[in-house]
Design a protein around this motif. Structure first.
Motif, PDB file in Angstrom:
ATOM      1  N   THR A   1      36.098  37.049  44.338  1.00 47.66           N
ATOM      2  CA  THR A   1      36.906  36.909  43.120  1.00 47.66           C
ATOM      3  C   THR A   1      38.257  37.546  43.403  1.00 47.66           C
ATOM      4  N   VAL A   2      39.316  36.917  42.941  1.00 45.08           N
ATOM      5  CA  VAL A   2      40.650  37.481  43.164  1.00 45.08           C
ATOM      6  C   VAL A   2      41.143  38.152  41.888  1.00 45.08           C
ATOM      7  N   GLY A   3      41.585  39.393  42.045  1.00 45.65           N
ATOM      8  CA  GLY A   3      42.224  40.097  40.932  1.00 45.65           C
ATOM      9  C   GLY A   3      43.722  40.050  41.138  1.00 45.65           C
TER      10      GLY A   3
ATOM     11  N   ARG B   1      26.454  40.971  46.897  1.00 46.89           N
ATOM     12  CA  ARG B   1      27.327  41.777  46.031  1.00 46.89           C
ATOM     13  C   ARG B   1      28.507  40.951  45.570  1.00 46.89           C
ATOM     14  N   ARG B   2      29.124  41.405  44.510  1.00 48.41           N
ATOM     15  CA  ARG B   2      30.310  40.701  44.039  1.00 48.41           C
ATOM     16  C   ARG B   2      31.530  41.375  44.685  1.00 48.41           C
ATOM     17  N   VAL B   3      32.234  40.596  45.491  1.00 48.91           N
ATOM     18  CA  VAL B   3      33.366  41.127  46.245  1.00 48.91           C
ATOM     19  C   VAL B   3      34.657  40.627  45.604  1.00 48.91           C
ATOM     20  N   GLY B   4      35.625  41.517  45.446  1.00 50.28           N
ATOM     21  CA  GLY B   4      36.903  41.112  44.849  1.00 50.28           C
ATOM     22  C   GLY B   4      38.079  41.709  45.587  1.00 50.28           C
ATOM     23  N   THR B   5      39.199  40.990  45.539  1.00 53.24           N
ATOM     24  CA  THR B   5      40.426  41.587  46.067  1.00 53.24           C
ATOM     25  C   THR B   5      41.286  42.012  44.883  1.00 53.24           C
ATOM     26  N   ILE B   6      41.970  43.117  45.041  1.00 51.83           N
ATOM     27  CA  ILE B   6      43.014  43.497  44.094  1.00 51.83           C
ATOM     28  C   ILE B   6      44.303  43.128  44.797  1.00 51.83           C
ATOM     29  N   GLY B   7      44.882  41.997  44.423  1.00 51.45           N
ATOM     30  CA  GLY B   7      46.097  41.510  45.074  1.00 51.45           C
ATOM     31  C   GLY B   7      45.823  40.266  45.897  1.00 51.45           C
ATOM     32  N   TYR B   8      46.860  39.402  45.954  1.00 52.34           N
ATOM     33  CA  TYR B   8      46.730  38.137  46.683  1.00 52.34           C
ATOM     34  C   TYR B   8      48.036  37.860  47.428  1.00 52.34           C
TER      35      TYR B   8
ATOM     36  N   ALA C   1      38.577  42.401  37.371  1.00 55.72           N
ATOM     37  CA  ALA C   1      38.035  42.390  38.743  1.00 55.72           C
ATOM     38  C   ALA C   1      37.326  43.717  39.026  1.00 55.72           C
ATOM     39  N   SER C   2      37.935  44.812  38.581  1.00 52.19           N
ATOM     40  CA  SER C   2      37.343  46.132  38.823  1.00 52.19           C
ATOM     41  C   SER C   2      36.033  46.287  38.058  1.00 52.19           C
ATOM     42  N   ARG C   3      35.952  45.627  36.925  1.00 54.57           N
ATOM     43  CA  ARG C   3      34.747  45.743  36.101  1.00 54.57           C
ATOM     44  C   ARG C   3      33.597  44.916  36.671  1.00 54.57           C
ATOM     45  N   ILE C   4      33.919  43.696  37.125  1.00 57.45           N
ATOM     46  CA  ILE C   4      32.822  42.791  37.510  1.00 57.45           C
ATOM     47  C   ILE C   4      32.461  42.874  38.999  1.00 57.45           C
ATOM     48  N   CYS C   5      33.330  43.457  39.823  1.00 51.40           N
ATOM     49  CA  CYS C   5      33.038  43.468  41.271  1.00 51.40           C
ATOM     50  C   CYS C   5      32.407  44.785  41.701  1.00 51.40           C
ATOM     51  N   ASP C   6      31.513  44.687  42.689  1.00 50.30           N
ATOM     52  CA  ASP C   6      30.892  45.897  43.254  1.00 50.30           C
ATOM     53  C   ASP C   6      31.727  46.421  44.415  1.00 50.30           C
ATOM     54  N   VAL C   7      32.360  45.484  45.136  1.00 49.81           N
ATOM     55  CA  VAL C   7      33.149  45.857  46.316  1.00 49.81           C
ATOM     56  C   VAL C   7      34.575  45.372  46.076  1.00 49.81           C
ATOM     57  N   LEU C   8      35.521  46.321  46.054  1.00 53.19           N
ATOM     58  CA  LEU C   8      36.920  45.958  45.758  1.00 53.19           C
ATOM     59  C   LEU C   8      37.796  46.246  46.962  1.00 53.19           C
ATOM     60  N   LEU C   9      38.513  45.239  47.420  1.00 53.27           N
ATOM     61  CA  LEU C   9      39.468  45.446  48.509  1.00 53.27           C
ATOM     62  C   LEU C   9      40.845  45.644  47.878  1.00 53.27           C
ATOM     63  N   ILE C  10      41.441  46.797  48.098  1.00 47.25           N
ATOM     64  CA  ILE C  10      42.713  47.132  47.455  1.00 47.25           C
ATOM     65  C   ILE C  10      43.844  46.615  48.338  1.00 47.25           C
ATOM     66  N   LEU C  11      44.439  45.483  47.931  1.00 50.91           N
ATOM     67  CA  LEU C  11      45.402  44.792  48.795  1.00 50.91           C
ATOM     68  C   LEU C  11      46.712  44.506  48.069  1.00 50.91           C
ATOM     69  N   ILE C  12      47.202  45.534  47.386  1.00 49.96           N
ATOM     70  CA  ILE C  12      48.546  45.485  46.808  1.00 49.96           C
ATOM     71  C   ILE C  12      49.379  46.525  47.564  1.00 49.96           C
TER      72      ILE C  12
ATOM     73  N   ARG D   1      45.630  37.350  50.404  1.00 48.45           N
ATOM     74  CA  ARG D   1      45.307  35.923  50.551  1.00 48.45           C
ATOM     75  C   ARG D   1      44.538  35.688  51.844  1.00 48.45           C
ATOM     76  N   ALA D   2      45.040  36.265  52.945  1.00 46.16           N
ATOM     77  CA  ALA D   2      44.403  36.036  54.250  1.00 46.16           C
ATOM     78  C   ALA D   2      42.958  36.546  54.246  1.00 46.16           C
ATOM     79  N   GLN D   3      42.761  37.746  53.704  1.00 49.52           N
ATOM     80  CA  GLN D   3      41.412  38.332  53.742  1.00 49.52           C
ATOM     81  C   GLN D   3      40.470  37.587  52.797  1.00 49.52           C
ATOM     82  N   ALA D   4      40.984  37.179  51.628  1.00 45.58           N
ATOM     83  CA  ALA D   4      40.120  36.450  50.682  1.00 45.58           C
ATOM     84  C   ALA D   4      39.687  35.112  51.292  1.00 45.58           C
ATOM     85  N   LEU D   5      40.629  34.394  51.896  1.00 47.25           N
ATOM     86  CA  LEU D   5      40.281  33.088  52.493  1.00 47.25           C
ATOM     87  C   LEU D   5      39.297  33.276  53.647  1.00 47.25           C
TER      88      LEU D   5
END
Ligand code: NDP
Length: 333
Positions: free
Chosen positions: A44-46, A18-25, A69-80, A30-34
């Motif tokens: 992918t980072v949004g 799946r395409r996984v993305g974070t909303i926020g860095y 990021a919301s358009r292209i990712c299937d799984v979005l981690l909301i990290l803002i 940052r920690a979760q994306a890395l």
């Protein structure tokens, strides 16, 4: 008895295709994306077009706008930050979601208080580290885990819990344990700590300082006894290694007697009533409504409270004790 999931209970393969993305860095983003990338997940980072974006690019991520990021990712981690999530969700995320997408939150607040309400065809899950972002990364790279709470608010796919556990594994939490929980439980334990436990300690500590100074003690010596010596760090460590009460055995008999004989008396009927009011305001949503209003008004109360806190003589004692602070930090941290 709580269910605690470990690495063996979690499967990364649900994320790998799946395409996984974070909303926020930021702290968590940052920690979760890395960590996820190091666990073999394509991330992918949004982010908006500013400093955090530069950091994400420097770290080697593909960075796109929140909406993309919301358009292209299937799984979005909301990290803002929690307080900006409802606005960003409404304008950037919700219009770009598709059936089968997964929204993963690191705190229960917005979903529990219905400030964000994704559609029926979206999985809504929570993976909430009990750890600051920097430590989420440092523990991962050192080969350790940390606790997190996982919960499912809406299971559209029938696989929501498995996906949450996959994320918990990818960020390194299941090395120690992912506790089965809920958005409500995470919100209550978080807010009650913030509004009862820490302010209780904060208030008693300032009263301790003020009473001793009133009684002729030197403020710098009192501040050193209170927190600047680093002793409380050692006590906190002993609470983990020995036990919350058992660490008292490391103190003198006079201290043990004083602590154990005086604790119950602190919990007066007035305090008990205040504590009941605090939990009631959290559970009923009254605090959440008050906080939303404060944000809408531009945070005037928060600004006043900050001014008052920083004007306290404890802060002045800390400034005078700056050299000691640095030496204590070198010794204990
Ligand atoms: P941060 O404050 O570190 O978030 C920073 C990120 O949010 C950056 O990407 C920043 O982007 C973006 N951001 C900040 N303000 C705005 C805005 N007004 N509009 C759009 N984007 C914005 O958040 P945390 O990592 O602390 O928290 C994220 C989530 O994790 C929250 O749900 C929190 O409750 C949870 N959590 C946090 C923990 C912690 O220790 N911090 C622990 C466990 C959970 P930009 O580059 O644009 O500034």
């Amino acid at each position: 008895m709580v269910t605690i999931y470990g690495d063996k209970d979690a499967d990364l393969s649900l994320l790998k295709d799946r395409r996984v993305g974070t909303i926020g860095y930021g702290n968590q983003g940052r920690a979760q994306a890395l960590n996820m990338r190091d666990s073999g997940i394509h991330v992918t980072v949004g982010n908006m077009n500013d400093n955090y974006r530069e950091q994400a690019i420097a770290d080697g991520f593909d960075v796109v706008a929140f909406a993309e990021a919301s358009r292209i990712c299937d799984v979005l981690l909301i990290l803002i930050p929690d307080e900006v999530q409802p606005g960003v969700f409404e304008t950037e995320i919700a219009p770009n979601l598709e059936a089968g997408n997964v929204l993963c939150f690191a705190s229960g607040y917005n979903v529990h208080y219905q400030l964000i309400g994704p559609g029926e065809d979206i999985d809504v899950i929570m993976v909430a580290p009990r750890m600051i972002g920097k430590a989420v990364r440092d523990l991962y790279t050192d080969g350790h885990g940390y606790p997190c709470l996982v919960g499912v608010e809406h299971d559209a796919s029938g696989k929501a819990l498995e996906i949450a556990l996959g994320i918990a594994k990818a960020i390194g939490a299941t090395r120690l344990g992912a506790f089965a929980s809920s958005f409500r439980e995470e919100t209550l334990i978080d807010l009650f700590a913030e509004q009862m436990l820490w302010p209780g300690i904060n208030k008693l500590a300032t009263v301790y300082f003020e009473k001793l100074v009133e009684n002729g003690c030197d403020p710098d010596i009192v501040a050193t006894e209170l927190h600047m010596s680093g002793e409380f760090l050692e006590i906190a460590k002993a609470m983990i290694t020995e036990g919350f009460f058992k660490q008292l055995k490391l103190h003198s008999h006079t201290s043990q007697y004083g602590q154990l004989s005086r604790a119950d008396g602190m919990y007066t009927p007035d305090l008990a009533k205040h504590v009941d009011d605090v939990i009631e305001e959290i559970a009923s949503g009254a605090f959440a409504r008050e906080w939303t209003k404060e944000q809408e008004n531009g945070l005037p109360e928060l600004e006043k409270l900050w001014k008052k806190a920083l004007a306290h003589p404890i802060s002045q004692a800390e400034e005078r004790l700056d050299e000691l602070r640095k030496a204590v930090a070198r010794a204990h941290l």
